[in-house]
Design a protein around this motif. Structure first.
Motif: not given
Length: 131
Positions: A18-24
């Motif tokens: 699924g879609l997740l937000r990833k911290r860059t």
């Protein structure tokens, strides 16, 4: 044919996607969150752009951890392996976050059980060779 076989194996072994937000992290830019497509396949957490390009992996192991964290976004959590490699992620809601945490925990438990089986077999072989 090899690509088709790989896709079939990935579907069978995919525990969650699924879609997740990833911290860059970047030295030049303040830390930001980007939406990425994630798949938990075998012992790896794969992530890349929505079109599948540039896929990267975080290898999980028997000592990997997944835990909710406080961050500047809601429903954030961290997945870390025993090498110290980690991803900071955020789900769309609490239910999705809990499902991801449970899926990673199940994968780690499976890896731990496999590691224990190998250690048990090695001990039995050692005992048999001594007799």
């Amino acid at each position: 044919q090899l690509d088709d076989s790989r896709r079939i194996v990935d579907k069978v072994q995919t525990r969650r996607e699924g879609l997740l937000r990833k911290r860059t992290r970047s030295r030049l830019v303040k830390q930001t969150w980007h939406v990425k497509c994630f798949r938990l396949v075998g012992g790896a957490l794969l992530h890349g752009d929505r079109d599948g390009a540039g896929e990267k992996a975080l290898a999980l192991d028997a000592r990997a951890t997944a835990e909710a964290i406080k961050a500047d976004v809601r429903n954030a959590f961290r997945v870390r392996n025993s090498n110290g490699d980690e991803l900071q992620l955020a789900a769309i809601d609490r239910v999705d976050m809990d499902e991801w945490l449970a899926a990673v925990a199940e994968t780690v438990a499976d890896l731990r059980a496999a590691e224990d089986r190998v250690a048990d077999q090695a001990e039995r072989f050692k005992q048999e060779s001594e007799n």
